[in-house]
Structure formats: structure tokens, C-alpha cells
Scaffold this active site. Structure first.
Site, short mmCIF file in Angstrom:
data_model
loop_
_atom_site.label_atom_id
_atom_site.label_comp_id
_atom_site.label_asym_id
_atom_site.label_seq_id
_atom_site.Cartn_x
_atom_site.Cartn_y
_atom_site.Cartn_z
N GLY A 1 43.10 5.17 -45.20
CA GLY A 1 41.82 4.94 -45.83
C GLY A 1 41.28 3.60 -45.37
O GLY A 1 42.03 2.74 -44.89
N CYS B 1 48.26 -2.21 -47.54
CA CYS B 1 46.82 -2.36 -47.32
C CYS B 1 46.60 -3.04 -45.98
O CYS B 1 47.28 -4.02 -45.65
CB CYS B 1 46.21 -3.18 -48.45
SG CYS B 1 44.43 -3.41 -48.31
N HIS C 1 38.83 -1.12 -53.82
CA HIS C 1 38.22 -2.09 -52.90
C HIS C 1 36.73 -2.27 -53.20
O HIS C 1 36.21 -3.39 -53.08
CB HIS C 1 38.36 -1.64 -51.44
CG HIS C 1 39.66 -2.00 -50.81
ND1 HIS C 1 40.03 -3.30 -50.56
CD2 HIS C 1 40.69 -1.23 -50.36
CE1 HIS C 1 41.22 -3.32 -49.97
NE2 HIS C 1 41.65 -2.07 -49.85
#
Length: 187
Positions: A45, A101, A147
Site C-alpha cells: 500500500g 511501513c 496515513h
């Protein structure tokens, strides 16, 4: 075009994002660049703040997961664009799973999330969608959605784990790390 990833400590990662409309300049190119960047960095993602854009867009591709990586079964694996998303509901018993991340290289930790998410959003063609996702797909959606709200997965770690990764986070903030992709640090 591969875009640089904004690293932990950069202020854009803590801002709430702004909605866009279908007339957003060069939207198709931006989405193509985001997909190219996500694949180059081996992500599942990517959210717009991670490439320095303060807008409500993220991408998800859980179709690329190897079958052995699919520990938590999802009823659907997707490759999708989410524009102006709103999580309508999260349900089910929270389950922990190790997350990472692109903006926080080499830091991983277990995050508890609910296994089902209902989300309303516009797709890449700016058509309104209202869908339910579960399993790993729901988790990736929740991570990327965070986010857009200025929340990072490290904010959701248990206190002991937060203390354990603090030195690493400080190094990232100071730009004292390297990754296999270009990073932008706060100045």
C-alpha cells in the site's frame, strides 16, 4: 516515475489530508507514479502523504501476496485506488499482525486491528464505491487510511515495543538510515 518516500519525522506524515475532485491536475499520472513507486519499494500500500502530497488518496495491492504470505484469509484480494475514503465501520475481534511501513524502514511491530472494514471511496475512475473488506486486505486499508489521518503504525504499538524502537525512530528522524529507495527527511 519512481517517487521518493517521505520518512518518519517529516511533518507531512502527521497532517490530516484534503479531499480532491475529479479535476485534480494529472491524477492519472500521479496514480501511475504511485503504483510504480509502491512496486519498486515492495509495498502493499502507499498513501499520498508518503510521497509528499497532502491529499486523500491511497493505493492497495494485496493481489501480489504470495500464497504463503496469506496467513489470514481474506475473502477478496484487491488492487485498488481509494480517493477521498471514509471508513464507515470496523468490526470483529481485534487481531495482532506484524506491520511495517515504507516511511519507517526496518521497523516492524504487532498492531491490533479489527478484521473487517466497510469503506466508502471513489475509485480511479471517480466512481463512488461502498465495500466491505476483511483479513489482510482490511488491515492494509486501515494502515493506509491512518496515513490520511496523520497516524502511523508505530503510534499503535504497545508501550514496551514503542520504547524498544525509539532509538531507531530517532535515527530515521535525523536521516541516519538508508533504504533501497530514495527517502526525503525533515529539514
Amino acid at each position: 516515475m519512481k517517487l521518493p518516500i517521505y520518512a518518519y519525522g517529516h511533518p507531512i506524515l502527521r497532517k490530516e489530508t484534503e479531499e480532491i475532485d475529479e479535476n485534480y491536475p494529472d491524477l492519472k499520472k500521479l496514480l501511475a507514479d504511485m503504483f510504480e513507486t509502491m512496486y519498486h519499494t515492495k509495498g502493499m500500500g502507499l498513501a499520498a502523504p508518503q510521497i509528499g502530497r497532502n491529499i486523500r488518496i491511497f493505493l492497495v495491492d494485496t493481489e501480489q501476496l504470495d500464497t504463503e504470505d496469506r496467513e489470514e484469509e481474506a475473502s477478496e484480494y484487491i488492487k485498488e485506488v481509494f480517493i477521498n475514503p471514509i471508513i464507515m465501520d470496523e468490526s470483529g475481534k481485534r487481531w495482532e499482525y506484524e506491520e511495517g511501513c515504507l516511511s519507517i524502514p526496518d521497523v516492524r511491530g504487532n498492531v491490533a486491528r479489527q478484521p473487517k472494514v466497510r469503506i466508502e471511496y471513489y475509485d480511479a475512475n471517480f466512481e463512488l464505491q461502498d465495500k466491505i473488506f476483511d483479513g489482510i486486505t482490511a488491515r492494509v486499508i486501515q494502515h493506509e487510511y491512518d496515513h490520511l489521518e496523520g497516524v502511523l503504525f508505530v503510534d499503535l504499538l504497545k508501550p514496551l515495543k514503542k520504547r524498544f524502537v525509539k532509538k531507531r525512530l530517532d535515527k530515521i528522524k535525523k536521516g541516519q538510515i538508508q533504504a533501497d529507495y530514495k527517502l526525503v527527511f525533515a529539514r
